[in-house]
Design a protein around this motif. Structure first.
Motif, PDB file in Angstrom:
ATOM      1  N   GLU A  43       0.837  -1.215   0.000  1.00  0.00           N
ATOM      2  CA  GLU A  43       0.000   0.000   0.000  1.00  0.00           C
ATOM      3  C   GLU A  43       0.868   1.260   0.000  1.00  0.00           C
ATOM      4  OE1 GLU A  43      -3.125   0.512  -0.500  1.00  0.00           O
ATOM      5  OE2 GLU A  43      -4.035  -1.451  -0.201  1.00  0.00           O
ATOM      6  N   PHE A  46       2.116   1.733  -3.405  1.00  0.00           N
ATOM      7  CA  PHE A  46       1.039   2.134  -4.307  1.00  0.00           C
ATOM      8  C   PHE A  46       0.735   3.628  -4.168  1.00  0.00           C
ATOM      9  CE2 PHE A  46      -3.375   2.727  -5.615  1.00  0.00           C
ATOM     10  CZ  PHE A  46      -3.361   2.129  -6.864  1.00  0.00           C
ATOM     11  N   GLN A  50       1.371   4.175  -8.877  1.00  0.00           N
ATOM     12  CA  GLN A  50       0.364   3.144  -9.142  1.00  0.00           C
ATOM     13  C   GLN A  50       0.876   2.034 -10.060  1.00  0.00           C
ATOM     14  OE1 GLN A  50      -0.722   6.590  -9.228  1.00  0.00           O
ATOM     15  NE2 GLN A  50      -1.222   6.170  -7.102  1.00  0.00           N
ATOM     16  N   TRP A  74      -0.907  -8.040  -7.649  1.00  0.00           N
ATOM     17  CA  TRP A  74      -1.438  -7.205  -6.565  1.00  0.00           C
ATOM     18  C   TRP A  74      -1.619  -5.774  -7.052  1.00  0.00           C
ATOM     19  CZ3 TRP A  74      -0.452  -2.748  -3.989  1.00  0.00           C
ATOM     20  CH2 TRP A  74      -1.205  -2.513  -2.842  1.00  0.00           C
ATOM     21  N   ARG A  78      -5.057  -3.729  -7.322  1.00  0.00           N
ATOM     22  CA  ARG A  78      -5.163  -2.506  -6.509  1.00  0.00           C
ATOM     23  C   ARG A  78      -5.561  -1.315  -7.370  1.00  0.00           C
ATOM     24  NH1 ARG A  78      -6.496   0.966  -4.039  1.00  0.00           N
ATOM     25  NH2 ARG A  78      -5.728   1.833  -2.089  1.00  0.00           N
ATOM     26  N   LYS A  81      -9.260  -1.520  -7.922  1.00  0.00           N
ATOM     27  CA  LYS A  81      -9.956  -1.076  -6.703  1.00  0.00           C
ATOM     28  C   LYS A  81      -9.901   0.451  -6.590  1.00  0.00           C
ATOM     29  CE  LYS A  81      -9.690  -1.591  -1.674  1.00  0.00           C
ATOM     30  NZ  LYS A  81      -8.972  -2.242  -0.566  1.00  0.00           N
ATOM     31  N   TRP A  82      -8.755   1.029  -6.890  1.00  0.00           N
ATOM     32  CA  TRP A  82      -8.564   2.480  -6.809  1.00  0.00           C
ATOM     33  C   TRP A  82      -9.490   3.204  -7.788  1.00  0.00           C
ATOM     34  CZ3 TRP A  82      -5.536   5.621 -10.416  1.00  0.00           C
ATOM     35  CH2 TRP A  82      -5.300   6.923  -9.946  1.00  0.00           C
TER      36      TRP A  82
END
Length: 122
Positions: A43, A46, A50, A74, A78, A81-82
């Motif tokens: 995280e 990220f 990104q 991953w 992610r 999801k973002w």
């Protein structure tokens, strides 16, 4: 005969089911369970960027004791999801001001379909 012990359903009451159609039985993929420390670091990375590519991804994977593919997947998931969260926030702001979103079967942006979520364990 054929040894189908590696096929999904081979040890159950039903017939063996291939993991994906169109080919011989394959082992069922195992969902990666990340440790809290790994997730925290992923995280953090990220938030900085990104997209993780090249030696940065290799180094991060080695540091976290993951495969490069696990890190790559991953980051793909992610980003999806973002984008979804961004679209939901945008919709919430618009509805706050009384702007009605057009009703569609899937109100996500076309870019959301660039990367399908994948879970790969090697």
């Amino acid at each position: 005969g054929l040894d189908l012990s590696h096929c999904v359903g081979a040890n159950s009451l039903g017939p063996a089911v291939p993991w994906r159609s169109g080919g011989p039985c394959k082992m069922k993929r195992v969902r990666t369970v990340f440790k809290p420390e790994q997730l925290e670091r992923l995280e953090q990375e990220f938030l900085k960027q990104q997209y993780m590519v090249g030696t940065e991804r290799v180094d991060l994977a080695a540091t976290l004791h993951l495969t490069e593919t696990q890190v790559k997947v991953w980051f793909q998931n992610r980003r999806i999801k973002w984008r979804k969260q961004s679209m939901e926030q945008k919709a919430a702001k618009l509805s706050q001001f009384g702007v009605i979103q057009p009703a569609t079967a899937d109100s996500t942006d076309i870019r959301d379909h660039e990367e399908d979520p994948v879970d790969v364990e090697l």
